[in-house]
Design an enzyme around this catalytic site. Structure first.
Site, PDB file in Angstrom:
ATOM      1  N   THR A  11      57.831  37.918  35.584  1.00 42.70           N
ATOM      2  CA  THR A  11      56.534  38.006  36.268  1.00 42.70           C
ATOM      3  C   THR A  11      56.517  37.201  37.563  1.00 42.70           C
ATOM      4  O   THR A  11      57.353  36.337  37.799  1.00 42.70           O
ATOM      5  CB  THR A  11      55.400  37.528  35.342  1.00 42.70           C
ATOM      6  OG1 THR A  11      55.586  36.147  35.043  1.00 42.70           O
ATOM      7  CG2 THR A  11      55.353  38.333  34.056  1.00 42.70           C
ATOM      8  N   ASP A  12      55.522  37.502  38.392  1.00 42.78           N
ATOM      9  CA  ASP A  12      55.337  36.778  39.644  1.00 42.78           C
ATOM     10  C   ASP A  12      54.214  35.749  39.487  1.00 42.78           C
ATOM     11  O   ASP A  12      53.714  35.529  38.376  1.00 42.78           O
ATOM     12  CB  ASP A  12      55.064  37.745  40.799  1.00 42.78           C
ATOM     13  CG  ASP A  12      53.804  38.588  40.599  1.00 42.78           C
ATOM     14  OD1 ASP A  12      52.954  38.239  39.747  1.00 42.78           O
ATOM     15  OD2 ASP A  12      53.658  39.589  41.314  1.00 42.78           O
ATOM     16  N   SER A  13      53.790  35.147  40.589  1.00 40.50           N
ATOM     17  CA  SER A  13      52.768  34.096  40.512  1.00 40.50           C
ATOM     18  C   SER A  13      51.405  34.630  40.075  1.00 40.50           C
ATOM     19  O   SER A  13      50.558  33.859  39.645  1.00 40.50           O
ATOM     20  CB  SER A  13      52.646  33.371  41.856  1.00 40.50           C
ATOM     21  OG  SER A  13      52.264  34.292  42.862  1.00 40.50           O
ATOM     22  N   GLY A  15      51.198  36.642  37.581  1.00 45.80           N
ATOM     23  CA  GLY A  15      51.333  36.872  36.148  1.00 45.80           C
ATOM     24  C   GLY A  15      51.691  38.294  35.759  1.00 45.80           C
ATOM     25  O   GLY A  15      51.676  38.632  34.581  1.00 45.80           O
ATOM     26  N   VAL A  16      52.014  39.134  36.745  1.00 44.96           N
ATOM     27  CA  VAL A  16      52.409  40.516  36.456  1.00 44.96           C
ATOM     28  C   VAL A  16      53.888  40.703  36.799  1.00 44.96           C
ATOM     29  O   VAL A  16      54.469  39.939  37.569  1.00 44.96           O
ATOM     30  CB  VAL A  16      51.544  41.543  37.224  1.00 44.96           C
ATOM     31  CG1 VAL A  16      50.085  41.463  36.811  1.00 44.96           C
ATOM     32  CG2 VAL A  16      51.675  41.373  38.723  1.00 44.96           C
TER      33      VAL A  16
END
Length: 128
Positions: A11-13, A15-16
């Site tokens: 995930t990225d920052s 959250g996905v």
């Protein structure tokens, strides 16, 4: 079909799942597909006579994926010509299509960098 859980590292920052990480997961599905064909992955990816690099990749998201989600990926191999093929990936979560990806591959001789025919073991597995 390839099944995998989404991990925090995917995930990225926000959250996905980060787009390039889902492409990497699709590549995992391709490796599993090859293993199911009884291809020795160590030999396949270190072969001095045949390489099959990706020359194009794309991905579309329809819904976000989060840490802990369980996904299923289906593959469809499409022969373009004797040297080029595509793989369509359909990513499902709870039977909903959440993403589609595509990779285009070309077969080359890694020493000369010239194109050559796709190996028979892979060519035989195409949906035609």
């Amino acid at each position: 079909m390839y099944q995998r859980k989404i991990y925090f590292r995917d995930t990225d920052s926000a959250g996905v799942v980060y787009f390039c990480n889902l492409l990497s997961i699709c590549h995992e599905a391709y490796e599993e597909y090859l293993a199911n064909l009884k291809v020795n992955l160590k030999d396949f990816f270190s072969n001095q006579l045949i390489a099959i690099p990706i020359i194009h990749a794309e991905i579309d998201f329809f819904k976000p994926l989060f840490c802990g989600d369980l996904i299923n990926i289906t593959l469809n191999l499409i022969l373009i010509n004797e040297k080029v093929f595509e793989i369509e990936y359909h990513v499902f979560k709870d039977n909903d299509l959440v993403a589609k990806a595509l990779t285009k591959h070309i077969c080359i001789n890694p020493q000369t960098r010239k194109t050559q025919e796709i190996p028979l073991i892979i060519k035989q597995s195409f949906d035609t």
